[in-house]
Write an enzyme that holds these catalytic residues in place. Structure first.
Site, PDB file in Angstrom:
ATOM      1  CG  ASN A 159      -1.811   1.127   1.134  1.00  0.00           C
ATOM      2  OD1 ASN A 159      -1.860   1.878   0.180  1.00  0.00           O
ATOM      3  ND2 ASN A 159      -2.835   0.891   2.119  1.00  0.00           N
ATOM      4  CG  ASP A 160       2.026   2.963   3.663  1.00  0.00           C
ATOM      5  OD1 ASP A 160       1.033   3.572   3.400  1.00  0.00           O
ATOM      6  OD2 ASP A 160       2.122   2.950   4.920  1.00  0.00           O
ATOM      7  CB  VAL A 161       5.875   0.417  -1.269  1.00  0.00           C
ATOM      8  CG1 VAL A 161       6.522   0.266   0.290  1.00  0.00           C
ATOM      9  CG2 VAL A 161       5.280  -0.678  -1.532  1.00  0.00           C
TER      10      VAL A 161
END
Lengths: 95, 463
Positions: B389-391
């Site tokens: 997600n964040d990456v």
């Protein structure tokens, strides 16, 4: 400062540089095996533990040495073996 | 040639084997040989040490090596690949403790014999004791956090910080006293106790998600502890090997920090990950994520030229490594070029995701890094994000005020199209919304990763 300590420092600093040079070349996909493999190398304290146990100057020191020896051996043997197990999994497309 | 010369030269050969072995770890082809080279180096160092005239009795040595070797073998054979971070944490702790105990033994020898402690020997002993002890207790807490028996939340407040500072000063003061004034075993045990608590406080203050950085840092400490033990014994083999490991741990630590665009002090002291989802802004209603089903996904993938999978740790949690490889095999058989792009912080330790994929028989030539993919992103037909997600959050690139601003990402939003396989639209570790989900070139495949990949593979077979 004594000569031995100075020589030790020289060796330490130069080895750090060698370490930085060779390890920056390891690609990210192999960073976990690098970590467990270098971790196994830090089991070199097994050498120190052997000297403490073997000299056995007092019962207390022998026990301390034995605990150190077991821990260092777990570190070294386990580290190299698990690294080998991991590296065997890395295969190219052609097998 | 005297025995001591033989020993010294053997140590030199060991050190050279460690360096050559590490050098060979730079390619999957040569890496297994490199690891074995280093193991041979270790064996030689042990054999040489046994020749030392200081060693009088072998009974205890045999016991120690057998017990340690057995435990190590069982652990290495049985550990699951997902549990590698825990295993490395434990081994770090053991290595640190062993080095620390060597320093303890030397202190006891000197204090017992009534000799005076030379200043340089004193500095080495104190450094070995402190680094080894902190590594030991810190690694045990890291193990607990990774394994879930210690809370993953950062435990930190003003009182604990004050306690840590007081203990730190106390440790340094005690070390100074022991070196300069008097060899008092009680002061020494106090120092050991304080260093143990310090290791606990140091790691317990850090969030579970940041453990990869901590494990890398403790890896470095375990090396420095071995070096310190080398200074204690005047043994160059220990000094060199310890320095190599120290350097390796530091490099990995800095790589992990850079991959999150956070400084080491931010990771260690900021209690990151404690804030509960600050994201989910009020305008959520305006944004529409377009869902997609298995059949359409299969069509898009099967008729693409270039597909890039972006696996995150969520993939491993769902035990979907084999499913993703089966799907990739089907696509490859149809002539689609398939690669896996792995972000450095995917997984729970540096390089962890790559090992998990290799375990599922993904060929290493299909594994690549963000820098291999990002420059060419416009030409990639489909990126498939699974369990990450964040990456892949474009805010890191576009919004300077975002908590993850400046973090290097895999820019899936720039690909021709993107499919995100995910249970819901919820936020990731950083607790922020992901605009990628609402982009016009993105489709959301809602569901469990293993199940979704399996259904897509079935549809590809039907085509």
């Amino acid at each position: 400062m004594t000569g031995t300590l100075l020589v030790g420092l020289y060796v330490f600093v130069l080895a750090m540089f060698v370490g930085f040079e060779i390890i920056t070349k390891v690609p990210p996909k192999l960073h976990t095996p690098l970590m467990s493999g270098s971790n196994a190398i830090s089991g070199i304290s097994i050498v120190g533990a052997l000297l403490v146990v073997g000299a056995g100057e007092s019962p207390a020191m022998r026990w301390i040495g034995l605990v150190a020896l077991i821990m260092a051996t777990v570190n070294a043997v386990g580290g190299f073996m698990v690294t080998d197990r991991m590296l065997q999994m890395f295969k190219s497309k052609d097998g | 040639m005297s025995i001591s010369t033989v020993i010294a030269i053997t140590y030199l050969v060991s050190a050279a084997l460690f360096i050559l072995g590490l050098k060979r770890l730079s390619h999957p082809e040569t890496a297994p040989g490199g690891n074995r080279m280093a193991a041979v180096g270790m064996l030689l160092a042990v054999a040489a040490t046994l020749l030392d005239e200081k060693i009088l009795s072998f009974t205890w040595i045999v016991i120690g090596v057998l017990v340690g070797g057995l435990i190590g073998t069982v652990m290495a054979r049985t550990v699951k690949m997902t549990a590698m971070p825990e295993m490395v944490a434990v081994f770090n702790g053991f290595g640190g403790a062993a080095s620390g105990l060597v320093a303890v033994a030397e202190f006891l020898r000197i204090s017992g014999s009534g000799e005076t402690m030379a200043a340089d020997a004193g500095v080495s002993i104190m450094a070995g004791t402190i680094i080894g002890t902190v590594t030991f207790s810190g690694s045990l807490i890291a193990f607990g956090k990774l394994q879930g028996s210690v809370t993953g939340n950062p435990v930190q407040n003003a009182g604990l910080r004050l306690l840590a500072i007081a203990l730190g000063l106390g440790v340094l003061g005690a070390a100074g006293y022991l070196i300069m004034a008097e060899i008092d075993p009680r002061v020494y045990w106090g120092l050991v106790g304080a260093a143990l608590i310090l290791g606990v406080l140091f790691v317990i203050a850090i969030g579970g998600g940041d453990m990869p950085v901590v494990v890398a840092l403790l890896n470095s400490y375990s090396g420095l502890a071995a070096s310190a033990a080398g200074f204690v014994l005047g043994n160059n083999a220990l000094i060199i090997s310890g320095a190599l490991v120290g350097a390796s741990g530091l490099i990995l630590t800095s790589i992990m920090c850079r991959a999150m665009n956070r400084s080491l002090s931010n990771v260690l002291f900021s209690a990151f990950g404690s804030a509960t989802a600050a994201g989910s802004s009020a305008d959520d209603g305006d944004k529409v994520a377009t869902p997609i089903e298995a059949e359409d996904t299969a069509m898009i993938l099967a008729y693409a030229n270039q597909v890039v999978f972006v696996p995150g740790y969520g993939l491993a949690v769902a035990q979907a490594q084999h499913k993703i490889r089966e799907l990739a095999d089907l696509l490859t058989a149809r002539g689609v070029s398939v690669r896996y792009c792995v972000h450095p912080v995917a997984g729970r330790m540096p390089g962890h995701m790559n090992v998990l994929l290799a375990e599922a028989n993904v060929p290493y030539d299909q594994l690549c890094e963000p820098d291999d993919v990002n420059p060419d992103m416009e030409n990639i037909d489909v990126t498939v994000v699974v369990g990450a997600n964040d990456v892949v959050n474009p805010l890191a690139r576009d919004d300077a005020s975002s908590p993850i601003a400046g973090m290097p990402i895999i820019e899936c939003d720039r690909a021709k199209s993107c499919i995100v396989i995910k249970r819901s639209l919820s936020a990731g570790y950083a607790g922020i919304d992901n605009p990628l989900f609402y982009k016009s070139n993105n489709r959301m495949f809602f569901g469990d990763a293993a199940d979704a990949l399996g259904r897509i593979a079935e549809e590809v077979k039907e085509l």
